[in-house]
Write a protein that holds these residues in place. Structure first.
Motif, mmCIF file in Angstrom:
data_model
loop_
_atom_site.group_PDB
_atom_site.id
_atom_site.type_symbol
_atom_site.label_atom_id
_atom_site.label_comp_id
_atom_site.label_asym_id
_atom_site.label_seq_id
_atom_site.Cartn_x
_atom_site.Cartn_y
_atom_site.Cartn_z
ATOM 1 N N ARG A 179 19.101 -15.598 -127.636
ATOM 2 C CA ARG A 179 19.052 -14.202 -128.097
ATOM 3 C C ARG A 179 17.608 -13.774 -128.313
ATOM 4 O O ARG A 179 17.174 -12.715 -127.883
ATOM 5 C CB ARG A 179 19.781 -14.058 -129.438
ATOM 6 C CG ARG A 179 21.177 -13.594 -129.411
ATOM 7 C CD ARG A 179 21.332 -12.109 -129.153
ATOM 8 N NE ARG A 179 22.588 -11.882 -128.457
ATOM 9 C CZ ARG A 179 22.952 -10.729 -127.907
ATOM 10 N NH1 ARG A 179 22.175 -9.676 -127.974
ATOM 11 N NH2 ARG A 179 24.077 -10.620 -127.289
ATOM 12 N N SER A 222 14.800 -15.296 -127.269
ATOM 13 C CA SER A 222 13.992 -15.310 -126.042
ATOM 14 C C SER A 222 14.256 -14.066 -125.216
ATOM 15 O O SER A 222 13.335 -13.484 -124.642
ATOM 16 C CB SER A 222 14.297 -16.523 -125.158
ATOM 17 O OG SER A 222 14.600 -17.642 -125.908
ATOM 18 N N ALA A 223 15.521 -13.656 -125.136
ATOM 19 C CA ALA A 223 15.847 -12.470 -124.337
ATOM 20 C C ALA A 223 15.189 -11.230 -124.947
ATOM 21 O O ALA A 223 14.640 -10.389 -124.225
ATOM 22 C CB ALA A 223 17.355 -12.280 -124.257
ATOM 23 N N LEU A 224 15.210 -11.121 -126.271
ATOM 24 C CA LEU A 224 14.583 -9.969 -126.922
ATOM 25 C C LEU A 224 13.084 -9.956 -126.663
ATOM 26 O O LEU A 224 12.468 -8.911 -126.490
ATOM 27 C CB LEU A 224 14.828 -10.004 -128.434
ATOM 28 C CG LEU A 224 16.267 -9.751 -128.885
ATOM 29 C CD1 LEU A 224 16.359 -9.827 -130.405
ATOM 30 C CD2 LEU A 224 16.754 -8.394 -128.404
ATOM 31 N N GLU A 267 11.448 -11.632 -124.052
ATOM 32 C CA GLU A 267 10.986 -11.717 -122.663
ATOM 33 C C GLU A 267 11.696 -10.789 -121.696
ATOM 34 O O GLU A 267 11.177 -10.514 -120.627
ATOM 35 C CB GLU A 267 11.157 -13.159 -122.137
ATOM 36 C CG GLU A 267 10.553 -14.234 -123.019
ATOM 37 C CD GLU A 267 9.050 -14.063 -123.210
ATOM 38 O OE1 GLU A 267 8.418 -13.407 -122.354
ATOM 39 O OE2 GLU A 267 8.522 -14.574 -124.217
ATOM 40 N N ALA A 268 12.891 -10.357 -122.023
ATOM 41 C CA ALA A 268 13.668 -9.649 -121.008
ATOM 42 C C ALA A 268 14.095 -8.245 -121.429
ATOM 43 O O ALA A 268 13.908 -7.288 -120.684
ATOM 44 C CB ALA A 268 14.905 -10.463 -120.637
ATOM 45 N N LEU A 324 16.241 -6.934 -117.055
ATOM 46 C CA LEU A 324 15.466 -8.094 -116.613
ATOM 47 C C LEU A 324 16.093 -9.422 -117.018
ATOM 48 O O LEU A 324 15.538 -10.477 -116.743
ATOM 49 C CB LEU A 324 14.040 -7.998 -117.178
ATOM 50 C CG LEU A 324 13.226 -6.827 -116.613
ATOM 51 C CD1 LEU A 324 11.888 -6.727 -117.315
ATOM 52 C CD2 LEU A 324 13.041 -6.989 -115.113
ATOM 53 N N PHE A 325 17.239 -9.369 -117.685
ATOM 54 C CA PHE A 325 17.795 -10.612 -118.224
ATOM 55 C C PHE A 325 18.067 -11.645 -117.119
ATOM 56 O O PHE A 325 17.620 -12.784 -117.212
ATOM 57 C CB PHE A 325 19.092 -10.314 -118.990
ATOM 58 C CG PHE A 325 19.717 -11.538 -119.593
ATOM 59 C CD1 PHE A 325 19.165 -12.143 -120.712
ATOM 60 C CD2 PHE A 325 20.853 -12.108 -119.020
ATOM 61 C CE1 PHE A 325 19.738 -13.282 -121.261
ATOM 62 C CE2 PHE A 325 21.424 -13.248 -119.571
ATOM 63 C CZ PHE A 325 20.867 -13.835 -120.683
ATOM 64 N N THR A 356 14.657 -12.737 -115.426
ATOM 65 C CA THR A 356 13.785 -13.513 -116.310
ATOM 66 C C THR A 356 14.271 -14.953 -116.422
ATOM 67 O O THR A 356 13.480 -15.893 -116.363
ATOM 68 C CB THR A 356 13.745 -12.875 -117.713
ATOM 69 O OG1 THR A 356 13.257 -11.550 -117.595
ATOM 70 C CG2 THR A 356 12.838 -13.666 -118.642
ATOM 71 N N PHE A 357 15.572 -15.094 -116.568
ATOM 72 C CA PHE A 357 16.106 -16.441 -116.753
ATOM 73 C C PHE A 357 16.604 -17.045 -115.437
ATOM 74 O O PHE A 357 17.248 -18.088 -115.434
ATOM 75 C CB PHE A 357 17.212 -16.432 -117.815
ATOM 76 C CG PHE A 357 16.692 -16.091 -119.186
ATOM 77 C CD1 PHE A 357 16.031 -17.046 -119.948
ATOM 78 C CD2 PHE A 357 16.806 -14.808 -119.700
ATOM 79 C CE1 PHE A 357 15.525 -16.740 -121.199
ATOM 80 C CE2 PHE A 357 16.304 -14.490 -120.959
ATOM 81 C CZ PHE A 357 15.660 -15.454 -121.707
ATOM 82 N N TYR A 361 11.131 -19.350 -117.714
ATOM 83 C CA TYR A 361 12.067 -19.334 -118.830
ATOM 84 C C TYR A 361 13.417 -19.844 -118.377
ATOM 85 O O TYR A 361 13.833 -19.616 -117.249
ATOM 86 C CB TYR A 361 12.228 -17.907 -119.368
ATOM 87 C CG TYR A 361 10.935 -17.285 -119.777
ATOM 88 C CD1 TYR A 361 10.316 -17.651 -120.970
ATOM 89 C CD2 TYR A 361 10.313 -16.347 -118.967
ATOM 90 C CE1 TYR A 361 9.106 -17.086 -121.344
ATOM 91 C CE2 TYR A 361 9.104 -15.779 -119.344
ATOM 92 C CZ TYR A 361 8.507 -16.147 -120.528
ATOM 93 O OH TYR A 361 7.323 -15.593 -120.891
ATOM 94 N N TYR A 392 23.019 -8.247 -123.285
ATOM 95 C CA TYR A 392 21.797 -8.665 -122.583
ATOM 96 C C TYR A 392 21.522 -7.777 -121.383
ATOM 97 O O TYR A 392 20.385 -7.537 -121.017
ATOM 98 C CB TYR A 392 21.947 -10.100 -122.087
ATOM 99 C CG TYR A 392 21.859 -11.156 -123.156
ATOM 100 C CD1 TYR A 392 20.839 -11.120 -124.109
ATOM 101 C CD2 TYR A 392 22.754 -12.209 -123.195
ATOM 102 C CE1 TYR A 392 20.743 -12.105 -125.072
ATOM 103 C CE2 TYR A 392 22.659 -13.204 -124.149
ATOM 104 C CZ TYR A 392 21.657 -13.145 -125.094
ATOM 105 O OH TYR A 392 21.565 -14.127 -126.042
#
Ligand code: FES
Ligand SMILES: [Fe+2]
Lengths: 157, 418
Positions: free
Chosen positions: A66, A68-70, A72-73, B225-226, B229-230, B277, B360
């Protein structure tokens, strides 16, 4: 129930709220056990026994993700929370090493333009595991009073 | 701003619409007269609005109160097992009949003067109809049958309940067309939906900005970007969009491209992913083929304000209700199916983290409409550009197109005569 239960839970909750409001958010998962459950839902869903959550996590890894997503994404406007918590109401469980806790909360959200609004009110329905000198969440169900969320829910509650 | 009018806006006050479908004037997101027009001619006009799921009212006497546009309506299941819908408005002096969002009842009694209605919305009782002691009461000519809230036309399709206040609305099959109906059937047909949760998201923008966003396949890999990014979506995908004949409905989909996938697996054999990531708990996306095919994503919209979504195993319906020129309520109903195994149910609960107000993937859709609403302030005389993928509103094998957004405006202009 152990004599120090209230003290340990109250201390953990104060640190939890401060972690979200002041940071670092990366430390937020550390308030939970490795094996844990965290859910944000609404009073309506909770009363009806509906299982889904706005956030639904059954591991600490999912909580880490959660954050990391906030970071980085996800895209959202900068904002902060201020948590005001009531006193925890404790009830014993079958074991002295665990305690159930219910705590009312109020969260004010301050957005980029300086508006401060009540973003959420509700209660935490928790189970804490008590250590020698600390307490960790094995379960936190965040039950929001309202079924409406303004715009989006990014930072955890 | 001009004041609200009940009749179509005086074209003399409203600026002209630019030619074609590639320019959308910003005043359409800003004007009170346009909003009043929409309530009258789009929501109360010859269109189908999603009301609820049959699963929301499974038992006799179950009801839900909802809206068509701004108009309160009740949907109820009567003793004959059938679903009925009518205005949530007392025929006497207009008070709401149902005060709760949902419940179970044998009849509806208005709290104001006690007029009562059956589950089909027929007026059955008038308090003191014959007066007291021979005095007062309604005149002898008063006929209860002649006074009821208006009944809605209803259409039920694979567990979805649609309603319309118009007698001119075509049958739902004709309204949707084969291509759209078959994609609803793909997700819901022959299955028993189970409600897993209901959430409402208050959007700080005009309802049409949300509908544009739903239909906009162009933004998906850029704003959200979820997955990138991952590095989650590593499979080769094919996809496309379907735009209905009148433009108002659409489907955007992507599916695993088995052929390209074989080539890629061969070319990349032994090459390590260089993702910066990765998820600490990748079980978030452990899932299954939703209906046994290769389609991993299907976003389907029905004009004016309904969405059926399948994102992997996160299945949901969304009801879009306008609350004002600059505010919209988005009602999410997360679905599972009675046929789910416990593992499948768990997978759904996890994947629902992708969607909704904290999703997300859909978090950004909650705020981007507000960015536009605020961005266009003061620019009512300017227009948005909709030229990606050409100027038509046709189905396409590319998702790098704004064709389905143009389709929305095509249907919208036809409905309003703009
Ligand atoms: S308004 Fe309903 S009975 Fe009078
Ligand atoms: Fe989106």
């Amino acid at each position: 129930m152990r004599d120090d239960a209230f003290h340990l839970v109250a201390r953990a909750q104060a640190a939890y709220a401060r972690c979200i409001d002041e940071g670092p958010l990366e430390s937020w998962p550390e308030f939970f056990d490795d094996e844990c459950f965290y859910q944000v839902t609404t009073a309506d869903n909770h009363r009806d026994g509906l299982e889904a959550g706005l956030i639904w996590a059954d591991s600490r890894g999912m909580l880490t993700d959660r954050i990391s997503a906030l970071r980085e994404a996800n895209v959202y406007e900068r904002h902060t929370y201020r948590h005001l918590l009531g006193q925890p109401h404790l009830t014993p469980t079958a074991t002295t090493e665990e305690v159930d806790s219910e705590t009312p909360f109020l969260v004010v959200r301050t957005t980029r333009d300086g508006t401060s609004d009540i973003f959420a009110t509700g209660r935490y329905l928790d189970r804490y595991r008590l250590g020698a000198d600390d307490a960790h969440l094995t379960r936190r169900v965040v039950v929001c009073d309202s079924s409406r969320v303004d715009t989006l829910l990014a930072l955890p509650l | 701003m001009p004041s609200t009018t009940a009749t179509p806006a005086d074209p003399g006050l409203r600026p002209d619409w630019p030619e074609g479908l590639t320019r959308i004037p910003y005043w359409v997101f800003q004007r009170d007269d346009v909003f009043a027009d929409e309530l009258e001619h789009v929501f109360r006009g010859p269109h189908w609005s999603y009301l609820c799921l049959e699963a929301d009212i499974p038992e006799v006497g179950d009801y839900r109160a909802t809206f068509i546009g701004d108009q309160p309506v009740v949907v109820a299941r009567d003793v004959d097992g059938e679903v009925y819908a009518f205005e949530n408005r007392c025929a006497h002096r207009g008070a709401l009949l149902a005060l709760d969002d949902r419940g179970n009842t044998t009849d509806f009694t208005c709290v104001y003067h006690g007029w009562s209605y059956n589950l089909q919305g027929d007026l059955t009782g008038v308090a003191f109809e014959n007066g007291v002691g021979g005095r007062g009461g309604m005149p002898p000519s008063f006929c209860k049958q002649a006074h009821s809230p208006r009944k809605l036309r209803l259409a039920q399709l694979h567990g979805l309940v649609f309603g319309s206040l118009s007698d001119e609305v075509p049958d739902i099959e004709d309204y949707l067309g084969e291509e759209i109906s078959s994609r609803i059937e793909r997700v819901l047909g022959g299955r028993t939906p189970v409600v897993l949760g209901r959430f409402t998201q208050a959007l700080p923008n005009n309802w049409k900005l949300y509908m544009e966003n739903v239909k906009d396949s162009y933004h998906a890999s850029i704003l959200h970007l979820f997955f990138t990014t991952f590095e989650i979506n590593k499979l080769s995908m094919r996809g496309g969009i379907i735009v209905s004949e009148g433009g108002g409905h659409h489907v955007s989909f992507s599916a695993i491209d088995r052929e390209a996938e074989r080539d890629r697996a061969y070319a990349e054999a032994g090459i390590r992913s260089d993702s910066e990531y990765s998820l600490a708990d990748p079980s978030l996306l452990d899932g299954f083929s939703e209906v046994g095919d290769d389609v991993t994503l299907q976003i389907l919209s029905v004009f004016p304000g309904f969405v059926l979504q399948q994102i992997n195993n996160a299945v949901a319906v969304r009801q879009i209700l306008p609350r004002g020129v600059e505010s919209t309520d988005l009602h999410w109903t997360y679905l599972g199916f009675a046929e789910d195994t416990p593992e499948q149910r768990r997978a759904r609960l996890k994947q629902q983290n992708l969607v909704g107000p904290a999703g997300y993937v859909s978090m950004e859709d909650g705020c981007v409409g507000g960015f536009v609403q605020r961005g266009v302030a003061g620019a009512g005389s300017q227009s948005a550009l909709l030229q990606m993928g050409g100027d038509d509103a046709e189905s396409s094998e590319s998702r790098v197109t704004e064709a389905s957004v143009r389709g929305f405006w095509k249907a919208y202009r036809a409905a309003l005569g703009y």
